[in-house]
Write an enzyme that holds these catalytic residues in place. Structure first.
Site, short mmCIF file in Angstrom:
data_model
loop_
_atom_site.label_atom_id
_atom_site.label_comp_id
_atom_site.label_asym_id
_atom_site.label_seq_id
_atom_site.Cartn_x
_atom_site.Cartn_y
_atom_site.Cartn_z
N ARG A 1 -23.83 34.58 -21.31
CA ARG A 1 -22.96 33.12 -20.88
C ARG A 1 -22.73 33.33 -18.76
O ARG A 1 -22.30 34.36 -18.68
CB ARG A 1 -22.04 33.21 -21.26
CG ARG A 1 -21.98 32.56 -23.20
CD ARG A 1 -20.78 32.55 -23.70
NE ARG A 1 -19.99 33.68 -23.73
CZ ARG A 1 -18.58 33.91 -23.02
NH1 ARG A 1 -18.79 33.23 -22.41
NH2 ARG A 1 -18.11 35.25 -23.18
N TYR B 1 -30.87 30.78 -22.39
CA TYR B 1 -30.42 32.45 -23.33
C TYR B 1 -28.83 31.26 -24.00
O TYR B 1 -28.36 30.46 -24.07
CB TYR B 1 -28.92 32.66 -22.37
CG TYR B 1 -28.49 33.52 -23.02
CD1 TYR B 1 -28.68 35.08 -23.84
CD2 TYR B 1 -26.65 33.86 -23.57
CE1 TYR B 1 -27.57 36.01 -24.40
CE2 TYR B 1 -26.04 34.30 -23.66
CZ TYR B 1 -26.64 35.10 -24.77
OH TYR B 1 -26.01 36.23 -25.60
N LYS C 1 -21.02 27.25 -28.34
CA LYS C 1 -19.44 27.63 -27.31
C LYS C 1 -19.23 26.65 -27.36
O LYS C 1 -18.24 26.14 -27.25
CB LYS C 1 -20.59 28.59 -26.67
CG LYS C 1 -20.35 29.68 -27.32
CD LYS C 1 -19.65 30.56 -28.04
CE LYS C 1 -19.23 32.38 -27.96
NZ LYS C 1 -18.79 32.64 -29.17
N HIS D 1 -12.53 30.70 -31.42
CA HIS D 1 -12.68 31.65 -31.20
C HIS D 1 -12.61 32.63 -32.33
O HIS D 1 -12.04 33.75 -31.84
CB HIS D 1 -13.29 32.35 -30.17
CG HIS D 1 -14.01 32.93 -29.65
ND1 HIS D 1 -14.10 33.96 -28.39
CD2 HIS D 1 -15.80 33.06 -29.89
CE1 HIS D 1 -15.01 34.23 -28.58
NE2 HIS D 1 -16.25 34.03 -29.58
N SER E 1 -15.55 37.87 -26.92
CA SER E 1 -16.68 38.58 -27.12
C SER E 1 -17.02 40.00 -27.02
O SER E 1 -16.41 40.72 -26.06
CB SER E 1 -17.53 37.62 -25.97
OG SER E 1 -17.56 36.50 -25.71
N CYS F 1 -15.86 42.30 -29.11
CA CYS F 1 -14.62 42.66 -29.25
C CYS F 1 -14.84 42.85 -30.89
O CYS F 1 -13.78 43.58 -31.06
CB CYS F 1 -13.95 42.56 -28.33
SG CYS F 1 -13.14 43.03 -26.71
N ASP G 1 -18.16 34.27 -35.54
CA ASP G 1 -17.33 33.88 -34.43
C ASP G 1 -16.68 32.50 -33.91
O ASP G 1 -15.75 32.69 -33.67
CB ASP G 1 -19.08 33.41 -33.58
CG ASP G 1 -18.67 32.73 -32.33
OD1 ASP G 1 -18.03 35.08 -31.79
OD2 ASP G 1 -19.14 32.71 -31.24
N ARG H 1 -29.05 40.35 -28.75
CA ARG H 1 -28.70 39.46 -29.69
C ARG H 1 -29.32 39.85 -30.78
O ARG H 1 -31.02 39.07 -31.14
CB ARG H 1 -27.95 38.18 -29.34
CG ARG H 1 -26.97 37.95 -28.30
CD ARG H 1 -25.31 37.84 -29.41
NE ARG H 1 -24.55 37.86 -27.84
CZ ARG H 1 -23.62 37.80 -28.26
NH1 ARG H 1 -23.21 37.32 -29.27
NH2 ARG H 1 -22.09 37.63 -27.17
P1 GTP Z 1 -19.59 37.53 -29.70
O1 GTP Z 1 -20.25 37.91 -30.60
O2 GTP Z 1 -19.51 37.93 -28.33
O3 GTP Z 1 -17.97 36.84 -29.73
O4 GTP Z 1 -18.63 39.35 -29.66
P2 GTP Z 1 -17.81 39.99 -30.56
O5 GTP Z 1 -16.64 39.43 -30.94
O6 GTP Z 1 -18.60 39.02 -32.20
O7 GTP Z 1 -17.98 41.50 -30.98
P3 GTP Z 1 -18.73 42.66 -32.21
O8 GTP Z 1 -18.45 42.46 -33.59
O9 GTP Z 1 -20.17 42.39 -32.04
O10 GTP Z 1 -18.73 44.13 -31.51
C1 GTP Z 1 -19.28 44.20 -30.57
C2 GTP Z 1 -19.04 45.24 -29.78
O11 GTP Z 1 -17.84 45.98 -30.00
C3 GTP Z 1 -19.97 46.32 -30.25
O12 GTP Z 1 -20.43 47.34 -29.29
C4 GTP Z 1 -19.13 47.78 -31.68
O13 GTP Z 1 -20.01 48.79 -31.80
C5 GTP Z 1 -17.96 47.61 -30.91
N1 GTP Z 1 -16.91 47.62 -32.25
C6 GTP Z 1 -16.53 47.11 -33.40
N2 GTP Z 1 -15.90 47.03 -33.86
C7 GTP Z 1 -15.11 48.28 -33.08
C8 GTP Z 1 -14.20 49.85 -33.77
O14 GTP Z 1 -13.42 48.89 -34.99
N3 GTP Z 1 -13.94 49.55 -33.08
C9 GTP Z 1 -14.75 50.50 -31.52
N4 GTP Z 1 -14.53 51.59 -31.37
N5 GTP Z 1 -15.86 49.44 -31.71
C10 GTP Z 1 -15.68 48.54 -32.73
MN MN Z 2 -19.98 38.29 -32.39
MN MN Z 3 -18.21 34.50 -29.38
#
Ligand code: GTP
Ligand code: MN
Ligand code: MN
Length: 609
Positions: free
Chosen positions: A81, A221, A230, A250, A272, A274, A297, A390
């Site tokens: 983004r 993208y 979004k 979100h 994002s 996280c 999401d 992705r």
């Molecule tokens: P968007 O789809 O962009 O909104 O992101 P999201 O919040 O869905 O993030 P996602 O679940 O894809 O996590 C992204 C990153 O966080 C990855 O690299 C994971 O390995 C890491 N991650 C997720 N959960 C944990 C956790 O509980 N502990 C740690 N250390 N890393 C985590």
């Molecule tokens: Mn996600």
């Molecule tokens: Mn997101």
């Protein structure tokens, strides 16, 4: 709705007057070679996928590895983004607020009309009728995306309910819809060969909240181009929700059932990259607990007749961060994509027609083709997949999807979690005293930046309710809206609000909490709180678990490590408070007095601790 073929073009007229007029206007402006109304059938998808293979955008993956699935690599300059190119063009600049870029609507339209002029020459203009959420919702939320990208069509088909059934219902009910205009901004001259990923160096992702319209130019993208996600479901929907008294957030939505068989629905807002998709697909490590996914999401929350907040997932697919998603961390996501029917963007390819990314398997493959198309070995020293690579895959294929993901009016939410990536300060979990304190936790949420947006990675930034890039109006009005929703609701029926942090690090820079499936232990405490089974201990920042209230059976974690994860650390909060003060300063007069009072109270409690 009728389809006729003339001159090899697919024409279709619609009885929906506003839509017919808009399509005609955009066709006259952008001058595509042909117009294709998306019906949503499987044959149509097969033809589009083949056309994408022929044009070099898609590479088909091996049928025995990932059936009916495709790989795409974007232009290296079009991978995330683009927040600095994203605008909220409200009539009054004040209504965009300090978190958004703004330009006067007429001025922006002037600039963009020049860009759109003839921009679809040599291409097909696709018209995608879609609905965010369910066609049978009490208030179906329609959109129509016009795009010159078949990649966008292939992805939108996974991410939203699209096609003739949607158009028919729009026609029958004469429904209004959000106009979503997208072009990659790469017209083709007569006989010019297309590139695999057409885009333009000039990019604009623009929202007109009063008109409920989106204009996007120059990027192919996901978050910039799949406009239902979004742009509509967060930025435009948040503005609609503000006007109508509901919430567009979100947030993931998780269904959690405890060993006694009692079910709670939990929503969680993390910035994002996280961990939303990961938590939404949680595999609990503690016996007897069951987790099912409703959404990963976005959550739209409205009051139900019983006075509770009901959340729906407006999406139909998962557009997840690939790196870090693996058999040991998120088995359900892996099983979802194994089922096929997916699009992978900026991942690496194996020599036998499969995909790979960092974290998928413990051992790295001996050789790959990286996301830039180069030969790769573990010695290459570069990442094989882009950090924001992705997968785009249907929710229906997720083995742990709750049937409620497809329920028209959603599920009642018992708890809301706010979380971010913080190496220090924020404890594993804390419960807010009440909705107002919870709103304060959300309004001051912070995280270290990730690769999901263009810019420096690892810098702490405030991200109110994980909505910083997605609030479609003034951020002061947005946090006030949260308070107003709390005042409207009955305190007993409102979700309880918690703050979590899976990313706290120890002195050696290692995560103190194992995360992923082990986060079920934290959710168990949250549920115990909801059910009155855990007491917790008061702290200046909220209610913390007593160490013995966190189930650590079978977990390789010392008492000391648990204490570090849970701790309120006065010294780090003394450093945090001035940062919150500075953040609140940005709201100026628009900061609700209740949030100022929360900060004052917190300062007082921290100083006395
Ligand atoms: P968007 O789809 O962009 O909104 O992101 P999201 O919040 O869905 O993030 P996602 O679940 O894809 O996590 C992204 C990153 O966080 C990855 O690299 C994971 O390995 C890491 N991650 C997720 N959960 C944990 C956790 O509980 N502990 C740690 N250390 N890393 C985590
Ligand atoms: Mn996600
Ligand atoms: Mn997101």
């Amino acid at each position: 709705m009728t389809a006729t073929r003339r001159d090899g073009r697919i024409h279709m007229s619609t009885t929906h007057k506003k839509l017919a007029a808009w399509v005609e206007e955009i066709a006259a402006l952008t001058t595509p070679d042909q117009i294709h109304w998306i019906t949503g059938t499987d044959e149509e998808a097969a033809q589009l996928n083949q056309a994408l293979v022929d044009s070099g955008t898609f590479i088909k993956l091996a049928e025995d590895k990932k059936p009916n699935s495709y790989y795409a690599a974007s232009d290296p300059g079009d991978v995330a983004r683009v927040e600095d190119r994203t605008y909220i063009c409200s009539k009054d600049e004040k209504d965009a607020g300090f978190t958004n870029n703004w330009m006067a609507p007429d001025e922006m339209k002037g600039i963009m009309r020049d860009l759109y002029q003839g921009c679809m020459k040599g291409r097909t203009m696709y018209v995608i009728p879609f609905v965010m959420g369910h066609l049978e919702a009490d208030q179906p939320m329609y959109g129509v995306e016009i795009t010159d990208s078949a990649y966008v069509v292939a992805s939108m088909r996974v991410m939203a309910r699209v096609g003739s059934a949607v158009l028919k219902q729009m026609e029958e009910t004469k429904a209004d819809f959000v106009e979503c205009l997208h072009s990659v901004g790469a017209p083709l001259a007569e006989g010019e060969q297309d590139v695999p990923w057409p885009c333009n160096d000039t990019k604009y992702i623009v929202h007109f909240p009063e008109e409920r319209a989106i204009w996007s130019f120059g990027s192919g993208y996901g978050g910039n181009a799949l406009l239902g996600k979004k742009c509509y479901a967060l930025r435009i929907a948040s503005a609609i929700a503000h006007d109508e008294g509901w919430m567009a957030e979100h947030m993931l939505i998780l269904k959690l059932t405890n060993p006694e068989g009692k079910t709670h629905y939990i929503a969680a807002a993390f910035p994002s990259a996280c961990g939303k998709t990961n938590l939404a697909m949680l595999a609990p490590t503690i016996p007897g607990w069951k987790a099912e996914m409703v959404g990963d999401d976005i959550a739209w929350m409205r009051f139900g007749e019983d006075g509770r907040l009901y959340a729906v997932n407006p999406e139909f697919g998962l557009f997840g961060v690939a790196p870090g998603t693996g058999w040991s961390t998120n088995r359900s996501a892996m099983e979802t994509i194994e089922a096929g029917n997916s699009v992978f963007t900026n991942v690496a390819r194996t020599k036998d027609g499969d995909v790979w990314w960092e974290g998928m398997t413990d051992e790295k493959p001996a050789e790959l083709i990286d996301w830039k198309g180069n030969e790769w070995t573990p010695e290459s020293g570069e990442k094989a997949a882009h950090p924001n690579a992705r997968f785009c895959t249907p929710i229906s294929q997720c083995p742990m999807a709750a049937p409620e993901y497809d329920s028209p009016n959603g599920v009642p939410i018992s708890a809301i979690l706010f979380g971010g990536r913080r190496a220090t300060t924020i404890p594993l979990v804390a419960q807010s005293r009440d909705w107002t304190h919870g709103t304060y936790m959300g309004a001051t949420l912070s995280s270290e930046t990730t690769a999901a947006a263009v810019g420096a990675v690892g810098v702490v930034r405030r991200d109110p309710m994980a909505m910083l890039p997605f609030i479609g109006y003034n951020a002061g009005d947005y946090v006030q809206h949260w308070l107003t929703i709390g005042q409207k609701g009955d305190a007993d029926k409102m979700p309880k609000i918690f703050q979590v942090n899976w990313f706290r690090k120890d002195d050696d820079g290692k995560f103190v909490w194992p995360g992923f499936g082990e986060n079920s232990r934290v959710l168990a405490w949250v549920v115990d709180r909801l059910e009155g089974k855990a007491e917790g201990v008061e702290s200046p920042i909220g209610l913390l678990p007593k160490p013995e209230e966190i189930n650590t059976d079978g977990l390789d974690l010392t008492d000391e490590q648990l204490a570090t994860a849970l701790a309120f650390d006065k010294a780090s909060w003394e450093k945090e408070l001035p940062l919150v003060e500075e953040w609140f300063g940005k709201f100026g007069d628009e900061l609700p007095v209740e949030l100022r009072a929360e900060l004052d109270g917190l300062k007082d409690r921290v100083s006395k601790a």
